[in-house]
Design a protein around this motif. Structure first.
Motif, PDB file in Angstrom:
ATOM      1  N   LEU A  65      39.131  43.209  43.982  1.00 15.57           N
ATOM      2  CA  LEU A  65      40.301  42.411  43.594  1.00 15.57           C
ATOM      3  C   LEU A  65      40.270  41.100  44.371  1.00 15.57           C
ATOM      4  O   LEU A  65      40.055  41.098  45.589  1.00 15.57           O
ATOM      5  CB  LEU A  65      41.596  43.158  43.934  1.00 15.57           C
ATOM      6  N   SER A  66      40.463  39.988  43.668  1.00 13.58           N
ATOM      7  CA  SER A  66      40.446  38.693  44.341  1.00 13.58           C
ATOM      8  C   SER A  66      41.278  37.712  43.511  1.00 13.58           C
ATOM      9  O   SER A  66      40.740  36.983  42.683  1.00 13.58           O
ATOM     10  CB  SER A  66      39.008  38.220  44.481  1.00 13.58           C
ATOM     11  N   PRO A  67      42.623  37.733  43.727  1.00 16.11           N
ATOM     12  CA  PRO A  67      43.517  36.908  42.900  1.00 16.11           C
ATOM     13  C   PRO A  67      43.132  35.427  42.923  1.00 16.11           C
ATOM     14  O   PRO A  67      43.224  34.741  41.902  1.00 16.11           O
ATOM     15  CB  PRO A  67      44.887  37.124  43.545  1.00 16.11           C
ATOM     16  N   LEU A  68      42.633  34.930  44.074  1.00 18.21           N
ATOM     17  CA  LEU A  68      42.262  33.510  44.161  1.00 18.21           C
ATOM     18  C   LEU A  68      41.132  33.156  43.198  1.00 18.21           C
ATOM     19  O   LEU A  68      41.062  32.039  42.692  1.00 18.21           O
ATOM     20  CB  LEU A  68      41.843  33.151  45.586  1.00 18.21           C
ATOM     21  N   ASP A  69      40.210  34.099  42.969  1.00 19.80           N
ATOM     22  CA  ASP A  69      39.114  33.858  42.026  1.00 19.80           C
ATOM     23  C   ASP A  69      39.472  34.355  40.625  1.00 19.80           C
ATOM     24  O   ASP A  69      38.607  34.394  39.751  1.00 19.80           O
ATOM     25  CB  ASP A  69      37.834  34.575  42.502  1.00 19.80           C
ATOM     26  N   GLY A  70      40.715  34.769  40.428  1.00 15.46           N
ATOM     27  CA  GLY A  70      41.150  35.229  39.108  1.00 15.46           C
ATOM     28  C   GLY A  70      40.610  36.596  38.735  1.00 15.46           C
ATOM     29  O   GLY A  70      40.479  36.904  37.545  1.00 15.46           O
TER      30      GLY A  70
ATOM     31  N   THR B 269      36.073  44.714  54.044  1.00 14.08           N
ATOM     32  CA  THR B 269      36.512  43.313  54.084  1.00 14.08           C
ATOM     33  C   THR B 269      37.973  43.298  53.661  1.00 14.08           C
ATOM     34  O   THR B 269      38.498  44.319  53.198  1.00 14.08           O
ATOM     35  CB  THR B 269      35.712  42.471  53.083  1.00 14.08           C
ATOM     36  N   ILE B 270      38.634  42.136  53.764  1.00 19.13           N
ATOM     37  CA  ILE B 270      40.038  42.063  53.353  1.00 19.13           C
ATOM     38  C   ILE B 270      40.173  42.453  51.884  1.00 19.13           C
ATOM     39  O   ILE B 270      40.988  43.291  51.512  1.00 19.13           O
ATOM     40  CB  ILE B 270      40.611  40.651  53.609  1.00 19.13           C
ATOM     41  N   GLU B 271      39.311  41.869  51.016  1.00 18.34           N
ATOM     42  CA  GLU B 271      39.387  42.163  49.581  1.00 18.34           C
ATOM     43  C   GLU B 271      39.102  43.642  49.307  1.00 18.34           C
ATOM     44  O   GLU B 271      39.753  44.249  48.465  1.00 18.34           O
ATOM     45  CB  GLU B 271      38.382  41.310  48.786  1.00 18.34           C
ATOM     46  N   GLY B 272      38.125  44.193  50.029  1.00 17.56           N
ATOM     47  CA  GLY B 272      37.780  45.603  49.847  1.00 17.56           C
ATOM     48  C   GLY B 272      38.941  46.512  50.217  1.00 17.56           C
ATOM     49  O   GLY B 272      39.231  47.484  49.517  1.00 17.56           O
TER      50      GLY B 272
ATOM     51  N   SER C  11      43.605  49.949  48.702  1.00 18.50           N
ATOM     52  CA  SER C  11      45.048  50.259  48.704  1.00 18.50           C
ATOM     53  C   SER C  11      45.583  50.329  47.291  1.00 18.50           C
ATOM     54  O   SER C  11      46.366  51.216  46.941  1.00 18.50           O
ATOM     55  CB  SER C  11      45.838  49.169  49.433  1.00 18.50           C
ATOM     56  N   TYR C  12      45.170  49.371  46.458  1.00 24.84           N
ATOM     57  CA  TYR C  12      45.650  49.317  45.075  1.00 24.84           C
ATOM     58  C   TYR C  12      45.307  50.616  44.344  1.00 24.84           C
ATOM     59  O   TYR C  12      46.150  51.224  43.676  1.00 24.84           O
ATOM     60  CB  TYR C  12      45.026  48.108  44.367  1.00 24.84           C
TER      61      TYR C  12
END
Lengths: 201, 201
Positions: free
Chosen positions: A112-117, A147-150, A155-156
Motif C-alpha cells: 500500500l502506498s497512497p502517495l504513489d496511488g 518497512t513503513i509501507e510493509g 495492519s490493513y
C-alpha cells in the motif's frame, strides 16, 4: 569503429540485466560467442518463453505460466489452511528455501502506498477478501517487508481478517541468527525487545 | 516446490553467463519479469541473432555477421599498411578504445599451444602468410598476451615476417601508468629495464 553491429546490439541488450555494466556485458557477449553458443541460444529461448508465457496465478498472483501455480494446486497445501502474505514472488522463493512453511501464499506484487496511488485494489486485496470468505482459512501470516509501507499493509490486512474472525499473525523481527548484538541497528534491537518470548513458566 | 517450471528454466539458463550464480540469476529473472519484459524480449532476440548470424571475418577472423568486418572494409585502414596481431576479438575492442591504432587487425582466436594440439594452422597463420605475400604491409605489430604461449606465438609470427622481409614489432611491456614501482612484480620490472628507451641524445 565497430566490427559488428549485431555484437554491439547484444552488448547493449545485456545491460537490461540488473548489475550488468559495459565491462560485464562485453565479457558476457564474448564468452557466449567464443565458448558457449549453445548456452546463448538456450538462454534466448528461455527468455522468449518466460517473457511471453509467464503470467500470474489466479489464486495467489505469483508468477506462473499456468492458470494456477503448483503451490495453489497442491492438495496438501490446501488442507493446511494457512496463507502467507508476501510482497513479491521472490519472497516465496526465499520462504520455500527454509522448508518451514507448508501452506499457500498470496503475493501482493507491491505494498500500500497512497502517495504513489497504490490502493487495496491494486494489490488484489478484493481477491484476498473473497478467498477469506470462500475458503476455510485457519491463519493469515503477514510476511510483508519491515518497512513503513510493509507495516501499514500488514495492519490493513490484519484488520480485514479481524472483521471476518480469522487469526492474523506477523513474522518476528529481531536479531538475525549469527548476528552480533553490538552491530545490530537500534530499530531492530528495540523490535527484538518488544517481541521477547518467555523462556520458562 | 517450484511455482513455475519456465521460471526455473530461465534462472538455470541465465547461469550460462559468466559471473552469474544462483542468487544473481534469481535477481535477474525476477527483475525482467516484474519490471522489464520488453528488455527481456529485446535481449532474447539480440542473443538469437548474434548466436546464429555472427561468424568470422574472412580477412582478420574477428566476429562479424558480414563476410568482411567493418575495419577490414575501411579503405583508410587498408592504406595504413599496419596489421596488429591479437589473440581474441575482445583485444580489438580494448585497442580500439585507445584510439591510437588506425591499421587493421588479425585475430588468432587463441595462441600456439603444442600440448593442447594447437598448431599454426589452427590459428589461421596460413591465411596470414597469404596476406603477407598478397598485400603491401609496412609493419606487423604483435599484441599477443605477455604469457609464455603469447610470447612463443609472437616469436613464430616474427620469424614468418622476417622470411618475407616485413618488419615485426612487439608492444612494450613494463610498469603500467599510475602504477607504483614497489607494487609491480619482478617479472614486469625486469621487462621494463630490458625495454628502456633513451631520453637524451
Amino acid at each position: 569503429m565497430q566490427t559488428s553491429p549485431l555484437l554491439e546490439h547484444l552488448m547493449q541488450s545485456l545491460r537490461s540485466l540488473p548489475g550488468v555494466g559495459p565491462k560485464s556485458s562485453q565479457r558476457m557477449a564474448f564468452h557466449l560467442l567464443q565458448r558457449d553458443r549453445a548456452g546463448g541460444l538456450r538462454l534466448a529461448n528461455a527468455l522468449l518463453q518466460a517473457m511471453n508465457e509467464i503470467g500470474h496465478c489466479e489464486d495467489c498472483h505469483t508468477f506462473t505460466e499456468q492458470s494456477h501455480c503448483n503451490i495453489c494446486k497442491n492438495p496438501k497445501r490446501q488442507e493446511n489452511g494457512q496463507i502467507c502474505i508476501v510482497e513479491t514472488p521472490a519472497d516465496i522463493h526465499a520462504i520455500e528455501q527454509t522448508g518451514q512453511f507448508s501452506g499457500r501464499y498470496f503475493v501482493l506484487m507491491g505494498h500500500l502506498s497512497p502517495l504513489d496511488g497504490i490502493g487495496p485494489a491494486d494489490l488484489g486485496l478484493d481477491r484476498l477478501a473473497e478467498r477469506l470468505t470462500e475458503e476455510t482459512i485457519s491463519e493469515i501470516i503477514l510476511a510483508t517487508n519491515p518497512t513503513i509501507e510493509g507495516e501499514v499493509t500488514a495492519s490493513y490486512i490484519a484488520q480485514m481478517c479481524e472483521s471476518k474472525g480469522i487469526s492474523a499473525t506477523r513474522i518476528a523481527h529481531g536479531i538475525p541468527i549469527g548476528g552480533e548484538l553490538e552491530m545490530v541497528d537500534s530499530m531492530t534491537l528495540s523490535h527484538s525487545f518488544a517481541g521477547r518470548i518467555k523462556m520458562n513458566r
